[in-house]
Structure formats: structure tokens, C-alpha cells
Design an enzyme around this catalytic site. Structure first.
Site, PDB file in Angstrom:
ATOM      1  N   HIS A  32       0.808  -1.222   0.000  1.00  0.00           N
ATOM      2  CA  HIS A  32       0.000   0.000   0.000  1.00  0.00           C
ATOM      3  C   HIS A  32       0.840   1.270   0.000  1.00  0.00           C
ATOM      4  O   HIS A  32       0.338   2.348  -0.304  1.00  0.00           O
ATOM      5  CB  HIS A  32      -0.991  -0.009   1.171  1.00  0.00           C
ATOM      6  CG  HIS A  32      -0.361   0.163   2.523  1.00  0.00           C
ATOM      7  ND1 HIS A  32      -0.149  -0.893   3.393  1.00  0.00           N
ATOM      8  CD2 HIS A  32       0.089   1.261   3.175  1.00  0.00           C
ATOM      9  CE1 HIS A  32       0.398  -0.443   4.503  1.00  0.00           C
ATOM     10  NE2 HIS A  32       0.556   0.864   4.398  1.00  0.00           N
ATOM     11  N   ASP A  46       0.196  -7.784   1.250  1.00  0.00           N
ATOM     12  CA  ASP A  46       0.512  -6.365   1.411  1.00  0.00           C
ATOM     13  C   ASP A  46       2.020  -6.137   1.475  1.00  0.00           C
ATOM     14  O   ASP A  46       2.515  -5.332   2.252  1.00  0.00           O
ATOM     15  CB  ASP A  46      -0.165  -5.760   2.643  1.00  0.00           C
ATOM     16  CG  ASP A  46      -0.125  -4.228   2.626  1.00  0.00           C
ATOM     17  OD1 ASP A  46       0.031  -3.648   1.534  1.00  0.00           O
ATOM     18  OD2 ASP A  46      -0.207  -3.614   3.712  1.00  0.00           O
ATOM     19  N   SER A  79       4.719   2.424   8.000  1.00  0.00           N
ATOM     20  CA  SER A  79       4.380   1.235   7.224  1.00  0.00           C
ATOM     21  C   SER A  79       5.574   0.811   6.376  1.00  0.00           C
ATOM     22  O   SER A  79       6.168   1.626   5.678  1.00  0.00           O
ATOM     23  CB  SER A  79       3.180   1.516   6.315  1.00  0.00           C
ATOM     24  OG  SER A  79       2.003   1.653   7.050  1.00  0.00           O
TER      25      SER A  79
END
Length: 456
Positions: A95, A125, A201
Site C-alpha cells: 500500500h 501487502d 508502514s
């Protein structure tokens, strides 16, 4: 009341200045340089252009300044990544770089490199990037077997968010094998209370020996996701990361496929199957000629472990199979009619046959406006459909079409048309060639067969 410490407890209390000054600084110095900042440039179309500026009268004066083509605007997303080998392979979250047209990497020493996207994968992911540093040496963090960590182990979460510089937080592993989180298709996360802030992230979860045990992926947030971290963060285990990195180096990601569906053993099922506690999964469907079928698994078998790893639920089974190497044989322990048995499962990818042969249906028939395809396990997994399904599947429909009026839905499977069994797209083409005064249609939706009859 006065509470005294036992000698064993007192011996663990710092007794010198040197003990009080113990620090994570050496560990951060060792691993921090391998955690990078990622700038992902994406292009978005700007559709909000006034019709005034596409009028020919105004274009006489303004030319193509306000083109009738959708204008694009550039956006930048910022996240973190981890260099995992000396060749410059970098792991981040999918993402972070989704839809990126350009990715740039900034190291902690301010060196910058353009990155090539080798692989992106929504199921995990995870994304794998590659930079070419030439003769320059790159820092990297070695991955560790994530099955060797324990709840209570100290960890560091290192990220490089928003381009403001590196951040480091400490904590412990709060839980392992967290499933039913719903973040990715392979829900099997390391949970930590080390703060993972927005922008972290793709950053590193580090063990005290300086190895990488996970990629920080998500936080549990209050206020519907806008309230920031509440001390619950999730990281993709390094074993899954290693699987994806190895696949990226080979140029293609294929996970082993079991070819069976299962149900988590509940307390009631544990009693029914004579188990001491609710653990494992019960096999409830098997795809013909799949690895599960060839291994001799049967419907009703309770699968307890794979390659020595205990299976607690269906998510754990999916993860364990996915992180095993293709071509090898996994030994599974099962319980069948009260007896413990072992079977060997040859790890293979999902079959990609028959080919999809995607068809957009036209003509004077009830399916006009539908998009359909042959269903195979590999195609189903790519399209996020049921990989146990067979036949011709509906992928979508046009708004206002005959297919919408018929009530077709994505993932419906066409079973029969005017008495003809529909097993392939060719069968469907033959069934639609003739004009009919009446159409008799059978559709499978979930576990139900829906039948209808409409005039031609």
C-alpha cells in the site's frame, strides 16, 4: 502492609550506574541504516474540469490550456522500507507504493537511489524493490526465522516516516499468529506494543539480536482509524517476507496450494471428534486431483499440524502452506476416525487450466452485458474468487444491461442454459447461438442452485 522482595527478585534490580545506563543505542546503530525512506510518486486523473473550458468558443482564445482530456496531478506518498541483502533488495508494504509511477529511496546517510519495482502483492501487502548502488556498500538486515520468537521478547520498531528522519520505538511481542485481523489474505501477524506510527508502514520489527523478524504493516486505531496508535501494532512475519523476497528474485510469486477447504475446530466439534481441546481444522471439501486429493486427505479428516507446525485455525493453515517451498513434500498429521495418521502433501501451485477465455456477452439473450470466464484455481485466486469453484463464472455486468435485469452477480456460476450443461466458455457460446422463444437458466450462487425461465 510492608511488602519485601525475595532475594531472587532483588538480584534483578539495577545496582550500579552502568546497569542503569543500559541502552538500545548500539542495536539502533547496527540496524537503523538499513531502514529507508520511500518516496512513491503516483499520478491521479483530475476529472473536475468545467465544461466551459472544453467549449470550442473558449478554446479559440485559450487553446489547449484546458484540454478536454483528463488532467493528471502528481502525488507523493511517504513510507518506510528495509534493505534485506547486500544486493539492494528492499521490502516495503504494497500500500506504500500502490499505483506508483516512480519510486525513490533515501537512506539514513542521505544517499538517494531510484528503485525498480520487482514485485507487488496485495494478498500479503508486501512489495519488493531493487536499487543499484554500483560499487557502494549497502547496509542490510538479516532475516530470522519468525517461528523462533516468543511472546514477551523485546523488540524495536524502526521506521522512516514522512521524510522527517528515523523513528525508533521499543516494546515487546504481545502475541503471535494473530489471525482474523482482516488486513491481508494471509492473516498471521506478530502483534507488538512498540508504537507503529502512521508513515512507519514498511518499517522493520527488530529482535534483540539485530535480526529482522517482521515488516510493520498496520496499527489498531481508535476513532475509526483516525485516532492514531493505541499500542497495538501488527507486523508481517519474516518467514512470509522471505517467501515473497525469494519469489521476487525468481521473477514470479506462486504460493503452494492445498486444494481443500476447511473449518476451524470449535469446542463442540472438538467433542464430536474426540479431541482434548479445540485445535486443528476439519476438511470439508477437496478439489479433484489437487495436492490434498493426491495425498489421500478425505472429507472429515482433522488436520492437526503441517511440517511440525500446529494448525490452530483455517488462517494458520493457509499461512503455513503458503510459506513452504514449492516442489517439497510437507508431512501433515491428521486424525481420522479416532486414529492419528501422517500423510505427505506435495507442494504445488494452483493449476491454471482451463485458460480464462474471458467473454463479454452480446446479442439478443438474457446474458447480454455480462463478462464471464472459465474458472481455474489460479485464475480464481488472482480474481479473489472461490478457488474451489469450477465451470463458467460471472466476473461482472454492465449497468442497465439484460444481465443486470436477470440479476446476475459476480461469482455466480452458470450451470445450465436450455438444458445444456455449461462447463466451459465454448459450451456457453454454443448455447447462445440460437434465438430462443424461452430461456431456461440454472445458476449456482454459493451452495444454492437458482433456476429461472424467461421469454426470449
Amino acid at each position: 502492609m510492608i511488602v519485601t522482595c525475595s532475594p531472587s527478585l532483588a538480584s534483578n534490580i539495577p545496582t550500579s550506574k552502568k546497569q542503569i545506563q543500559l541502552s538500545f543505542a548500539p542495536l539502533v546503530k547496527q540496524t537503523g541504516p538499513a531502514v529507508v525512506n520511500i518516496f512513491a510518486k503516483t499520478e491521479k486523473q483530475n476529472q473536475n474540469i468545467s465544461p466551459l473550458f472544453v467549449d470550442p468558443f473558449f478554446r479559440q482564445f485559450f487553446g489547449d490550456i484546458f484540454s478536454d482530456r483528463p488532467r493528471r496531478r502528481s502525488q507523493q506518498s511517504l513510507g518506510s522500507g528495509v534493505i534485506v541483502d547486500e544486493d539492494g533488495h528492499i521490502v516495503t508494504n504494497n500500500h506504500v507504493i500502490k499505483n506508483a509511477s516512480e519510486v525513490r529511496i533515501v537512506l539514513s546517510d542521505r544517499r538517494q537511489f531510484n528503485a525498480k519495482i520487482l514485485l507487488t502483492n496485495e494478498q500479503t501487502d508486501l512489495a519488493i524493490l531493487k536499487i543499484n548502488a554500483g560499487k557502494e556498500k549497502l547496509p542490510y538486515i538479516r532475516m530470522r526465522d519468525s517461528d523462533t520468537i516468543n511472546v514477551g521478547d523485546l523488540v524495536l520498531a524502526i521506521g522512516n516516516p514522512f521524510g522527517v528522519g528515523q523513528t525508533v520505538t521499543s516494546g515487546i511481542i504481545s502475541a503471535l499468529a494473530r489471525t482474523a485481523i482482516g488486513i491481508t489474505d494471509y492473516s498471521f501477524f506478530i502483534q507488538t506494543d512498540a508504537s507503529i506510527n502512521p508513515g512507519n508502514s514498511g518499517g522493520a520489527l527488530i529482535a534483540m539480536d539485530g535480526t529482522l523478524i517482521g515488516i510493520n504493516t498496520a496499527i489498531f486505531s481508535n476513532k475509526g482509524g483516525s485516532g492514531g496508535s493505541v499500542g497495538i501494532g501488527f507486523a508481517v512475519p519474516s518467514n512470509m517476507v522471505q517467501t515473497v523476497v525469494n519469489s521476487a528474485k525468481k521473477g514470479r510469486l506462486i504460493f503452494p496450494w492445498l486444494g481443500a477447504t476447511s473449518q476451524t475446530i470449535s469446542s463442540d466439534l472438538a467433542v464430536e471428534f474426540g479431541l482434548e481441546k479445540p485445535t486443528g481444522v476439519v476438511i470439508n471439501d477437496i478439489f479433484p486431483n489437487s495436492p490434498a486429493d493426491v495425498a489421500g486427505l478425505l472429507i472429515g479428516d482433522v488436520l492437526l499440524s503441517v511440517s511440525g507446525k500446529i494448525i490452530t485455525d483455517t488462517d494458520a493453515l493457509r499461512y503455513r502452506i503458503a510459506t513452504l517451498p514449492l516442489g517439497k513434500t510437507a508431512v501433515a498429521k491428521i486424525r481420522r476416525k479416532g486414529k492419528l495418521l501422517e500423510v505427505g502433501i506435495v507442494l504445488e501451485g494452483p493449476p491454471d487450466f482451463p485458460k480464462p477465455d474471458i467473454l463479454d456477452i452480446t446479442g439478443n439473450n438474457p446474458f447480454n452485458g455480462a463478462r464471464v470466464a472459465n474458472l481455474s484455481p489460479a485464475f480464481a485466486l488472482r480474481e479473489k474468487l472461490n478457488d474451489m469453484g469450477r465451470g463458467v463464472v460471472v466476473l461482472g455486468r454492465q449497468r442497465g444491461s439484460f444481465a443486470e435485469g436477470l440479476g446476475l452477480r459476480r461469482e455466480d456460476i452458470l450451470v445450465k442454459v436450455n438444458g445444456r450443461s455449461i462447463k466451459t466458455i465454448d459450451d456457453l457460446r454454443k448455447a447462445l447461438r440460437k434465438q430462443r422463444s424461452k430461456w431456461k437458466i440454472s445458476i449456482k450462487r454459493g451452495n444454492k442452485i437458482l433456476r429461472t425461465e424467461i421469454p426470449g
